[in-house]
Write a protein that holds these residues in place. Structure first.
Motif, PDB file in Angstrom:
ATOM      1  N   ILE A  22     -23.042   2.005  12.257  1.00 41.65           N
ATOM      2  CA  ILE A  22     -22.943   2.065  10.805  1.00 41.65           C
ATOM      3  C   ILE A  22     -22.614   3.308  10.082  1.00 41.65           C
ATOM      4  O   ILE A  22     -23.522   4.267  10.316  1.00 41.65           O
ATOM      5  N   VAL A  23     -21.533   3.574   9.556  1.00 42.13           N
ATOM      6  CA  VAL A  23     -21.009   4.926   8.924  1.00 42.13           C
ATOM      7  C   VAL A  23     -20.549   4.493   7.649  1.00 42.13           C
ATOM      8  O   VAL A  23     -20.781   3.345   7.370  1.00 42.13           O
ATOM      9  N   ALA A  24     -20.067   5.486   6.733  1.00 39.36           N
ATOM     10  CA  ALA A  24     -19.661   5.087   5.361  1.00 39.36           C
ATOM     11  C   ALA A  24     -18.126   5.488   5.333  1.00 39.36           C
ATOM     12  O   ALA A  24     -17.863   6.633   5.641  1.00 39.36           O
ATOM     13  N   SER A  25     -17.529   4.841   4.117  1.00 34.84           N
ATOM     14  CA  SER A  25     -16.446   5.422   3.724  1.00 34.84           C
ATOM     15  C   SER A  25     -16.530   6.179   2.506  1.00 34.84           C
ATOM     16  O   SER A  25     -17.490   6.484   2.211  1.00 34.84           O
ATOM     17  N   ARG A  26     -15.490   6.832   1.986  1.00 32.23           N
ATOM     18  CA  ARG A  26     -15.495   7.858   0.844  1.00 32.23           C
ATOM     19  C   ARG A  26     -16.271   7.103  -0.225  1.00 32.23           C
ATOM     20  O   ARG A  26     -16.978   7.769  -1.077  1.00 32.23           O
ATOM     21  N   ASP A  27     -15.848   5.861  -0.412  1.00 32.04           N
ATOM     22  CA  ASP A  27     -16.463   5.104  -1.620  1.00 32.04           C
ATOM     23  C   ASP A  27     -17.842   4.525  -1.245  1.00 32.04           C
ATOM     24  O   ASP A  27     -18.060   3.735  -2.091  1.00 32.04           O
TER      25      ASP A  27
ATOM     26  N   LEU B 162     -11.415   8.685   3.773  1.00 36.48           N
ATOM     27  CA  LEU B 162     -10.898   7.560   3.330  1.00 36.48           C
ATOM     28  C   LEU B 162     -11.702   6.629   2.718  1.00 36.48           C
ATOM     29  O   LEU B 162     -12.851   6.279   2.920  1.00 36.48           O
ATOM     30  N   THR B 163     -10.832   5.981   1.655  1.00 33.51           N
ATOM     31  CA  THR B 163     -11.671   4.680   1.044  1.00 33.51           C
ATOM     32  C   THR B 163     -11.752   3.480   1.843  1.00 33.51           C
ATOM     33  O   THR B 163     -10.857   3.437   2.833  1.00 33.51           O
ATOM     34  N   TRP B 164     -12.429   2.430   1.236  1.00 38.20           N
ATOM     35  CA  TRP B 164     -12.304   1.235   2.135  1.00 38.20           C
ATOM     36  C   TRP B 164     -11.051   0.412   2.121  1.00 38.20           C
ATOM     37  O   TRP B 164     -10.569   0.272   3.181  1.00 38.20           O
ATOM     38  N   ALA B 165     -10.482   0.704   0.996  1.00 39.28           N
ATOM     39  CA  ALA B 165      -8.946   0.108   1.035  1.00 39.28           C
ATOM     40  C   ALA B 165      -8.088   0.802   1.821  1.00 39.28           C
ATOM     41  O   ALA B 165      -7.054   0.240   2.626  1.00 39.28           O
ATOM     42  N   GLU B 166      -8.057   1.945   1.953  1.00 40.12           N
ATOM     43  CA  GLU B 166      -7.465   2.660   3.079  1.00 40.12           C
ATOM     44  C   GLU B 166      -7.702   2.496   4.623  1.00 40.12           C
ATOM     45  O   GLU B 166      -7.023   2.270   5.462  1.00 40.12           O
ATOM     46  N   LEU B 167      -9.064   2.447   4.786  1.00 38.96           N
ATOM     47  CA  LEU B 167      -9.822   2.166   6.253  1.00 38.96           C
ATOM     48  C   LEU B 167      -9.441   0.759   6.620  1.00 38.96           C
ATOM     49  O   LEU B 167      -8.844   0.684   7.789  1.00 38.96           O
ATOM     50  N   ALA B 168      -9.351  -0.234   5.639  1.00 39.28           N
ATOM     51  CA  ALA B 168      -8.914  -1.466   5.974  1.00 39.28           C
ATOM     52  C   ALA B 168      -7.410  -1.731   6.330  1.00 39.28           C
ATOM     53  O   ALA B 168      -7.289  -2.852   7.182  1.00 39.28           O
ATOM     54  N   THR B 169      -6.727  -0.750   6.257  1.00 42.09           N
ATOM     55  CA  THR B 169      -5.260  -0.871   6.821  1.00 42.09           C
ATOM     56  C   THR B 169      -5.057  -0.272   8.159  1.00 42.09           C
ATOM     57  O   THR B 169      -4.081  -0.543   8.829  1.00 42.09           O
ATOM     58  N   LEU B 170      -6.057   0.241   8.840  1.00 41.72           N
ATOM     59  CA  LEU B 170      -6.031   0.542  10.331  1.00 41.72           C
ATOM     60  C   LEU B 170      -6.360  -0.581  11.171  1.00 41.72           C
ATOM     61  O   LEU B 170      -6.965  -1.371  10.930  1.00 41.72           O
ATOM     62  N   THR B 171      -5.759  -0.332  12.256  1.00 41.69           N
ATOM     63  CA  THR B 171      -5.801  -1.405  13.305  1.00 41.69           C
ATOM     64  C   THR B 171      -6.737  -0.669  14.411  1.00 41.69           C
ATOM     65  O   THR B 171      -6.792   0.816  14.599  1.00 41.69           O
ATOM     66  N   VAL B 172      -7.353  -1.388  15.260  1.00 39.86           N
ATOM     67  CA  VAL B 172      -8.512  -0.746  15.966  1.00 39.86           C
ATOM     68  C   VAL B 172      -7.856  -0.887  17.434  1.00 39.86           C
ATOM     69  O   VAL B 172      -6.766  -1.529  17.941  1.00 39.86           O
ATOM     70  N   ARG B 173      -8.587   0.213  18.206  1.00 38.83           N
ATOM     71  CA  ARG B 173      -7.924   0.148  19.698  1.00 38.83           C
ATOM     72  C   ARG B 173      -8.849   0.660  20.611  1.00 38.83           C
ATOM     73  O   ARG B 173     -10.267   0.911  20.360  1.00 38.83           O
ATOM     74  N   GLU B 174      -8.645   0.465  21.852  1.00 39.29           N
ATOM     75  CA  GLU B 174      -9.646   0.522  22.863  1.00 39.29           C
ATOM     76  C   GLU B 174     -10.005   2.029  23.239  1.00 39.29           C
ATOM     77  O   GLU B 174      -9.069   3.033  23.130  1.00 39.29           O
ATOM     78  N   ARG B 175     -11.069   2.359  23.183  1.00 37.91           N
ATOM     79  CA  ARG B 175     -11.690   4.029  23.410  1.00 37.91           C
ATOM     80  C   ARG B 175     -11.563   4.476  24.428  1.00 37.91           C
ATOM     81  O   ARG B 175     -11.425   5.709  24.862  1.00 37.91           O
ATOM     82  N   LEU B 176     -11.438   3.511  25.748  1.00 33.01           N
ATOM     83  CA  LEU B 176     -11.348   4.093  26.931  1.00 33.01           C
ATOM     84  C   LEU B 176     -10.397   3.282  27.749  1.00 33.01           C
ATOM     85  O   LEU B 176     -10.508   2.484  28.723  1.00 33.01           O
ATOM     86  N   PRO B 177      -9.173   3.474  27.329  1.00 32.16           N
ATOM     87  CA  PRO B 177      -8.159   2.538  27.913  1.00 32.16           C
ATOM     88  C   PRO B 177      -7.945   2.936  29.193  1.00 32.16           C
ATOM     89  O   PRO B 177      -7.315   1.941  30.060  1.00 32.16           O
ATOM     90  N   GLU B 178      -8.252   4.022  30.006  1.00 29.58           N
ATOM     91  CA  GLU B 178      -8.123   4.420  31.455  1.00 29.58           C
ATOM     92  C   GLU B 178      -8.864   3.487  32.170  1.00 29.58           C
ATOM     93  O   GLU B 178      -8.794   2.992  33.354  1.00 29.58           O
ATOM     94  N   LEU B 179     -10.103   3.130  31.677  1.00 28.40           N
ATOM     95  CA  LEU B 179     -11.208   2.320  32.323  1.00 28.40           C
ATOM     96  C   LEU B 179     -11.171   1.060  31.955  1.00 28.40           C
ATOM     97  O   LEU B 179     -11.653  -0.227  32.996  1.00 28.40           O
ATOM     98  N   ARG B 180     -10.520   0.575  30.848  1.00 27.12           N
ATOM     99  CA  ARG B 180     -10.546  -0.547  30.359  1.00 27.12           C
ATOM    100  C   ARG B 180      -9.147  -1.235  30.005  1.00 27.12           C
ATOM    101  O   ARG B 180      -8.888  -1.479  28.470  1.00 27.12           O
ATOM    102  N   PRO B 181      -8.075  -1.244  30.934  1.00 23.15           N
ATOM    103  CA  PRO B 181      -6.764  -1.666  30.335  1.00 23.15           C
ATOM    104  C   PRO B 181      -6.895  -3.013  29.701  1.00 23.15           C
ATOM    105  O   PRO B 181      -5.814  -3.474  28.922  1.00 23.15           O
ATOM    106  N   LEU B 182      -7.708  -4.084  30.281  1.00 26.45           N
ATOM    107  CA  LEU B 182      -7.650  -5.309  29.508  1.00 26.45           C
ATOM    108  C   LEU B 182      -8.065  -5.264  28.195  1.00 26.45           C
ATOM    109  O   LEU B 182      -7.071  -5.796  27.457  1.00 26.45           O
TER     110      LEU B 182
END
Length: 336
Positions: A40-45, A90-110
């Motif tokens: 758990i972390v926090a947005s600007r707002d 970033l505000t939550w409204a801004e963060l909510a527009t981002l898509t997520v991705r794998e942090r370790l792609p070379e180890l977890r290509p699936l």
């Protein structure tokens, strides 16, 4: 050990889907995890968002988004200079527009093949998911960088307490709060948050809140594992400790039960993190052929840790830990 260890899905089923994504959390429930661990972390707002770190360039597409190019910066966080994009900028409204991705792609290509399929979540989103899970699934919520966030006017203890109260989770039996900083554990308790309170300890270094208070004289994590310190943790209201697995298992695969036994003698539960199947994360003695991304002899390592009598394990592939647990203690399941 009279009960089998709890299996906690580490950031969801993060061995298969990008960590902290809705897909990772839902898969963890499907795979039978006893509980789910979000960071758990926090947005600007002041919205509580679920990310391993407040720097998010490695787990979202923020670095590719031209509208956020001017937010890139360098910050001093817990003694280290960190460059990138930060949730608190970033505000939550801004963060909510981002898509997520794998942090370790070379180890977890699936998992990396699912990049861009989901968006960032709030703590409130996960609480609703757990309430709708169809079975009892616990929450082991890790509050990250509390001293740092407090220093910039974002008190995570207040936000967490308010969020849990609003969602009806303030004193839920499914709830565990954990942190590498005891100060925030005390503060959330003082704000009426119930459940279990667990102190996370690295193998090296010292807690950020203690360093902020005492500087170089701050007690190390290692010193806090002595018998007198463990008793003090219990007296301070901690229900358990959570240890880097390298504290318990050496490179040669041998395990050490002293800390587990001492913690139990002090009345503390013991958890360990993180059980992962890939060679890159296993003790040398348990690695197999096929490179860092291939699975090694994870079952032996998982079993050896569980045989120490730990009360819970954090796992990226929860169903693998469940299978080892069930073989070790047939008929005795985890408990939340």
């Amino acid at each position: 050990m009279t009960t089998a260890p709890l299996v906690i899905a580490h950031r969801g089923a993060s061995g298969y889907r990008p960590e902290h994504s809705e897909a990772a959390y839902r898969l963890a429930v499907e795979l039978g995890a006893d509980a789910i661990e979000p960071d758990i972390v926090a947005s600007r707002d002041g919205v509580l968002v679920l990310r391993h770190e407040n720097e998010i360039s490695g787990t979202t597409d923020v670095a590719t988004r031209p509208e956020f190019a001017d937010r890139r910066t360098t910050k001093r966080i817990e003694g280290a200079d960190v460059e990138g994009w930060f949730t608190e900028d970033l505000t939550w409204a801004e963060l909510a527009t981002l898509t997520v991705r794998e942090r370790l792609p070379e180890l977890r290509p699936l998992s990396a093949s699912h990049d861009g399929e989901g968006r960032m979540l709030r703590l409130s989103d996960l609480l609703r998911l757990l309430d709708d899970a169809g079975r009892r699934v616990g929450l082991v919520a890790e509050i990250k960088h509390a001293t740092y966030f407090d220093s910039i006017g974002l008190p995570l203890d207040q936000f967490v307490a308010d969020e849990l109260r609003s969602a009806g989770w303030i004193d839920d039996e499914r709830l565990t709060i954990e942190s590498f900083e005891q100060t925030v554990l005390d503060r959330v308790r003082d704000r009426g948050v119930g459940g279990r309170s667990v102190y996370l300890l690295e193998k090296r270094g010292a807690a950020a809140d203690l360093v902020a208070r005492f500087g170089s004289a701050a007690p190390t994590y290692t010193s806090q594992l002595e018998e007198s310190s463990l008793a003090a943790l219990a007296a301070a209201g901690r229900h358990g400790i959570s240890l880097d697995k390298s504290t318990l298992v050496g490179p040669d695969g041998t395990t050490e039960a002293r800390v587990v036994d001492a913690a139990h003698a002090a009345g503390l539960e013991v958890f360990t993190w993180t059980l992962r199947a890939e060679n890159a994360f296993l003790a040398r003695a348990h690695r197999g052929p096929g490179g860092r991304e291939a699975r090694g002899d994870f079952a032996t390592e998982f079993r050896s840790l569980m045989e120490l009598g730990v009360d819970g394990v954090f796992a990226d592939q929860p169903e693998l830990a469940i299978a080892v647990r069930d073989a070790l203690r047939p008929g005795v399941g985890g408990r939340v």
